[in-house]
Design a protein around this motif. Structure first.
Motif, PDB file in Angstrom:
ATOM      1  N   PRO A  52      71.654  69.253  26.299  1.00  6.89           N
ATOM      2  CA  PRO A  52      72.432  69.757  27.440  1.00  6.89           C
ATOM      3  C   PRO A  52      73.684  68.899  27.600  1.00  6.89           C
ATOM      4  N   GLU A  77      75.607  82.787  29.025  1.00  7.56           N
ATOM      5  CA  GLU A  77      74.645  82.842  30.131  1.00  7.56           C
ATOM      6  C   GLU A  77      74.249  84.302  30.414  1.00  7.56           C
ATOM      7  N   GLU A  83      71.965  78.242  30.216  1.00  8.28           N
ATOM      8  CA  GLU A  83      71.886  78.200  31.676  1.00  8.28           C
ATOM      9  C   GLU A  83      72.656  76.988  32.166  1.00  8.28           C
ATOM     10  N   ARG A  84      73.137  77.095  33.393  1.00  2.00           N
ATOM     11  CA  ARG A  84      73.818  75.969  34.030  1.00  2.00           C
ATOM     12  C   ARG A  84      72.817  75.247  34.911  1.00  2.00           C
ATOM     13  N   ARG A  85      72.942  73.913  34.923  1.00  2.32           N
ATOM     14  CA  ARG A  85      72.065  73.083  35.745  1.00  2.32           C
ATOM     15  C   ARG A  85      72.920  71.987  36.384  1.00  2.32           C
ATOM     16  N   PRO A  86      72.478  71.493  37.536  1.00  6.26           N
ATOM     17  CA  PRO A  86      73.175  70.314  38.060  1.00  6.26           C
ATOM     18  C   PRO A  86      72.852  69.105  37.183  1.00  6.26           C
ATOM     19  N   ASP A  87      73.825  68.245  36.998  1.00  4.54           N
ATOM     20  CA  ASP A  87      73.620  67.014  36.226  1.00  4.54           C
ATOM     21  C   ASP A  87      72.767  66.069  37.067  1.00  4.54           C
ATOM     22  N   ARG A  91      75.124  65.309  40.825  1.00  2.00           N
ATOM     23  CA  ARG A  91      74.818  66.695  41.165  1.00  2.00           C
ATOM     24  C   ARG A  91      76.070  67.551  41.394  1.00  2.00           C
ATOM     25  N   LYS A  94      78.203  70.158  36.662  1.00  5.78           N
ATOM     26  CA  LYS A  94      77.316  71.153  36.047  1.00  5.78           C
ATOM     27  C   LYS A  94      77.190  70.846  34.555  1.00  5.78           C
ATOM     28  N   THR A  99      68.780  77.899  26.548  1.00  2.00           N
ATOM     29  CA  THR A  99      67.469  78.398  26.965  1.00  2.00           C
ATOM     30  C   THR A  99      66.576  78.445  25.715  1.00  2.00           C
TER      31      THR A  99
END
Length: 146
Positions: A52, A77, A83-87, A91, A94, A99
């Motif tokens: 990621p 996406e 997918e995007r996630r908070p670091d 936070r 992104k 996936t």
């Protein structure tokens, strides 16, 4: 004082470098198209399948604008490949991550490559090191990390 070299050996080496680069990109684009991806989408997916990554870092690696990466991530996406996630470390940042389907697609794409997967297959480890050092010297990066 630098002089322009137009001797036959220099011209042949420059031509061979261009041919290697063109062959790599051509095969990569063809393989990506088989998975209904652009070359840029395939490269981003390949990076994200390794780990990621923050979108700004992807832009630096691809030497493009962050807005370009945003569009690529949007399309990947939408297909369920990333997918995007908070670091977790910040936070506000992104990160994008492959996936399970993205990991499978990246693996299949990598397996579909021949020359582009391993363009240096015919070279020994020593020859690869020599080539790396010569290319770094050409680019003025003698001490750069790979």
């Amino acid at each position: 004082m630098s002089t322009t070299r137009t001797d036959p050996l220099t011209l042949e080496v420059v031509d061979l470098i261009g041919t290697v680069v063109a062959r790599y990109h051509e095969e990569y684009e063809e393989a990506a198209a088989r998975y209904h991806l652009t070359g840029a989408q395939a490269r981003v997916l390949g990076l994200l399948a390794m780990e990621p990554t923050a979108m700004r870092r992807i832009a630096r690696q691809l030497k493009c604008e962050p807005s370009n990466v945003t569009g690529i991530i949007d399309r990947l996406e939408a297909r369920g490949l990333v997918e995007r996630r908070p670091d977790p470390a910040d936070r506000r940042v992104k990160i994008a991550a492959a996936t399970d389907e993205g990991h499978r697609t990246a693996r299949d794409l990598r397996d579909a490559l021949h020359f582009a997967r391993e363009p240096l297959a015919e070279l020994s480890a020593e020859e690869r090191g020599t080539l790396r050092d010569l290319l770094r010297r050409m680019l003025g990066d003698a001490g750069a990390d790979a």
